[in-house]
Motif scaffolding. Structure first.
Motif, short mmCIF file in Angstrom:
data_model
loop_
_atom_site.label_atom_id
_atom_site.label_comp_id
_atom_site.label_asym_id
_atom_site.label_seq_id
_atom_site.Cartn_x
_atom_site.Cartn_y
_atom_site.Cartn_z
N MET A 1 0.99 -1.22 -0.06
CA MET A 1 -0.13 -0.18 0.05
C MET A 1 0.94 1.23 -0.11
N THR A 2 2.21 1.14 -0.28
CA THR A 2 3.13 2.35 -0.43
C THR A 2 2.63 3.24 -1.46
N ARG A 3 2.08 2.64 -2.69
CA ARG A 3 1.73 3.31 -3.70
C ARG A 3 0.30 4.03 -3.42
N LEU A 4 -0.40 3.53 -2.81
CA LEU A 4 -1.74 4.29 -2.25
C LEU A 4 -1.25 5.55 -1.33
N VAL A 5 -0.41 5.52 -0.71
CA VAL A 5 0.16 6.54 0.31
C VAL A 5 0.70 7.65 -0.67
N GLU A 6 1.48 7.09 -1.62
CA GLU A 6 2.27 8.21 -2.34
C GLU A 6 1.04 8.81 -3.31
N ASP A 7 0.02 8.04 -3.72
CA ASP A 7 -0.79 8.60 -4.64
C ASP A 7 -1.62 9.73 -3.80
N TYR A 8 -1.98 9.30 -2.50
CA TYR A 8 -2.79 10.22 -1.75
C TYR A 8 -1.81 11.57 -1.38
N GLN A 9 -0.68 11.34 -1.15
CA GLN A 9 0.21 12.49 -0.79
C GLN A 9 0.40 13.28 -2.17
N GLY A 10 0.28 12.77 -3.22
CA GLY A 10 0.50 13.40 -4.44
C GLY A 10 -0.79 14.17 -4.83
N GLY A 11 -1.80 13.95 -4.02
CA GLY A 11 -3.06 14.94 -4.32
C GLY A 11 -4.28 14.13 -4.58
N GLY B 1 -7.62 12.22 -3.95
CA GLY B 1 -8.71 12.08 -2.82
C GLY B 1 -8.66 10.70 -2.39
N VAL B 2 -9.46 10.48 -1.30
CA VAL B 2 -9.82 9.31 -0.60
C VAL B 2 -10.94 8.48 -1.62
N ALA B 3 -11.86 9.22 -2.08
CA ALA B 3 -12.83 8.58 -3.07
C ALA B 3 -12.05 7.95 -4.35
N ARG B 4 -11.31 8.91 -4.94
CA ARG B 4 -10.69 8.40 -5.95
C ARG B 4 -9.77 7.24 -5.82
N LEU B 5 -8.94 7.18 -4.67
CA LEU B 5 -8.05 6.26 -4.57
C LEU B 5 -9.00 4.82 -4.21
N SER C 1 -13.35 3.56 3.68
CA SER C 1 -12.80 3.50 4.98
C SER C 1 -11.55 2.58 5.10
N THR C 2 -11.24 1.66 4.25
CA THR C 2 -10.29 0.84 3.96
C THR C 2 -8.93 1.74 3.65
N VAL C 3 -9.12 2.61 2.75
CA VAL C 3 -8.26 3.88 2.25
C VAL C 3 -7.74 4.55 3.53
N CYS C 4 -8.79 4.99 4.24
CA CYS C 4 -8.36 5.78 5.69
C CYS C 4 -7.71 5.02 6.56
N ALA C 5 -8.06 3.82 6.70
CA ALA C 5 -7.35 2.89 7.69
C ALA C 5 -5.77 2.71 7.20
N HIS C 6 -5.52 2.66 5.94
CA HIS C 6 -4.26 2.37 5.48
C HIS C 6 -3.45 3.65 5.68
N LEU C 7 -3.89 4.81 5.55
CA LEU C 7 -3.28 6.16 5.84
C LEU C 7 -3.02 6.15 7.15
#
Length: 88
Positions: A1-11, A13-17, A26-32
């Motif tokens: 899930m490193t890529r998910l974090v990088e994508d989030y930090q790159g701008g 949003g949670v819904a898009r991820l 909620s799973t995205v938020c849990a990973h973050l």
């Protein structure tokens, strides 16, 4: 899930991820949260708000704008009210 974090930090949003990774928001938020990522306040930035206002002027509904931009309808409404594009 490193890529998910990088994508989030790159701008992204949670819904898009959630959609991109095929998981629930909620799973995205849990990973973050597990990674200690500081969450952004949901909403639209200045450029996004301007885009939302442009789309609204073209006749798109708040729901359609929200889906297009990957945010909730309330965030779109708040941005349009702040920009005086719609009344309260």
């Amino acid at each position: 899930m490193t890529r998910l974090v990088e994508d989030y930090q790159g701008g992204a949003g949670v819904a898009r991820l959630a959609e991109a990774y095929g998981i629930h928001r909620s799973t995205v938020c849990a990973h973050l949260n597990r990674r200690g990522v500081v969450r952004r306040v949901p909403g639209l930035g200045a450029e996004e708000a301007a885009e939302a206002a442009r789309l609204h002027e073209q006749g798109l509904s708040l729901r359609a704008i929200a889906r297009t931009m990957g945010v909730c309808r309330k965030a779109v409404r708040r941005a349009l009210v702040d920009a005086s594009a719609i009344s309260t």
